[in-house]
Design an enzyme around this catalytic site. Structure first.
Site, PDB file in Angstrom:
ATOM      1  N   SER A 165      28.215  56.550  63.561  1.00  9.08           N
ATOM      2  CA  SER A 165      29.699  56.792  63.814  1.00  9.08           C
ATOM      3  C   SER A 165      30.007  57.042  65.405  1.00  9.08           C
ATOM      4  CB  SER A 165      30.004  58.276  62.874  1.00  9.08           C
ATOM      5  OG  SER A 165      29.982  57.702  61.717  1.00  9.08           O
ATOM      6  N   ASN A 219      35.108  53.106  56.114  1.00 11.35           N
ATOM      7  CA  ASN A 219      34.619  54.301  56.889  1.00 11.35           C
ATOM      8  C   ASN A 219      34.860  55.518  56.112  1.00 11.35           C
ATOM      9  OD1 ASN A 219      33.447  55.335  59.353  1.00 11.35           O
ATOM     10  ND2 ASN A 219      35.445  56.369  59.651  1.00 11.35           N
ATOM     11  N   SER A 242      39.464  52.107  56.482  1.00  8.73           N
ATOM     12  CA  SER A 242      38.684  53.504  56.758  1.00  8.73           C
ATOM     13  C   SER A 242      39.567  54.434  55.803  1.00  8.73           C
ATOM     14  CB  SER A 242      39.202  53.726  58.157  1.00  8.73           C
ATOM     15  OG  SER A 242      38.599  53.058  59.283  1.00  8.73           O
TER      16      SER A 242
END
Length: 286
Positions: A20, A95, A128
């Site tokens: 990340s 994500n 995301s």
């Protein structure tokens, strides 16, 4: 990654360890998997830098940053897995956590893999999600209320919409140099958001950057969000679209379309060139 033929054929490639916040950094492996091994014990110490899941031959890992992983997928994995069939689409994510605004756009590994694929000429979409699902995929029971499955369904719905009535042997899913970034709100059972609609947005508008203050007790620097003017300058895109940051903070999925052409628009660049042309060569100016 999805190849042109046969339609619907996919494979999944992910970094072997937590990556990340790597943005578009490009780091290749120089050794096999070292201690402590792959996240959630999915890859053993000493395993090759690249491999696939023992139960799923379409699920691969690669011990590099997200941008490096997508390029490895394009150049090495896809020809092995798909033969000569071209890649129609790269899907990055979802994500765990949103990646709203231009500042996070540059920091996110999920988005970094996406714009790397776009720069290679392949349509790509970053997803995301607001929901937290940080656990091994092996724990997923298929429960439709599982936040991971809720986010996955959003991915399926948008990819279907993107590919609907498109003959990929004759046209691209997205124009050359163009990608999409999708930010999914926190939603699902027990949350006052159960079925968020998708809304076209822009990266700017309510976006934040980091501001540093000093902690009054420790004296150490602390990062805070700042809704700064520069990051929210409304220059490109559909200028009347709402910002993705406030949109996905509510109960809507924000869908932003971006370009990897980072040049300033001509209407802004030309006056600057004219002002500086006594000092800087400008052959194209009238």
């Amino acid at each position: 990654m999805t190849p042109s033929k046969p339609m619907g054929t996919t494979c999944s490639l992910r970094p072997a360890v937590q990556q990340s916040g790597k943005g578009g950094t490009f780091v290749l492996p120089t050794s096999n998997i070292t201690a402590p091994g792959g996240e959630f014990n999915t890859v053993a110490v000493g395993a090759p830098y690249f491999g696939h899941d023992v139960k799923n031959p379409d699920l691969f890992y690669f011990n590099g940053t997200p941008a490096a992983a997508v390029v490895f997928g394009i150049d090495i994995l896809a020809p092995i897995h798909f033969g000569s069939n071209p890649i129609d689409l790269v899907v990055s994510g979802p994500n765990e956590g949103q990646n709203n605004g231009p500042f996070t756009f540059t920091l996110s590994g999920t988005v970094g893999a996406t714009y790397t694929a776009v720069e290679r000429g392949i349509p790509a979409v970053a997803f995301s999600a607001g929901n937290g699902t940080h656990r091994s995929f092996t724990t997923n029971t298929g429960d439709t209320s599982d936040p991971a499955n809720l986010a996955a369904q959003v991915v399926v719905n948008i990819v279907r919409a993107l590919s609907n009535n498109v003959n990929v042997s004759q046209e691209r899913l997205l124009p050359l140099g163009i990608g999409m970034s999708v930010n999914i709100p926190t939603f699902g059972p027990g949350i006052n958001c159960t079925s968020p609609p998708s809304t076209f947005t822009r990266l700017t508008g309510g976006a934040t950057v980091n501001q540093i203050t000093l902690d009054p007790t420790t004296g150490f620097p602390v990062a805070n969000n700042l809704e700064a003017r520069g990051v929210n300058a409304n220059i490109n895109g559909v200028r009347d679209d709402p910002g993705e940051t406030p949109t996905s903070a509510g109960c809507e999925t924000a869908v932003s379309i971006f370009s990897v052409d980072y040049d300033a628009p001509e209407r802004i660049a030309v006056p600057i060139q004219r002002r500086l042309r006594k000092n800087i060569r400008a052959d194209n100016l009238p």
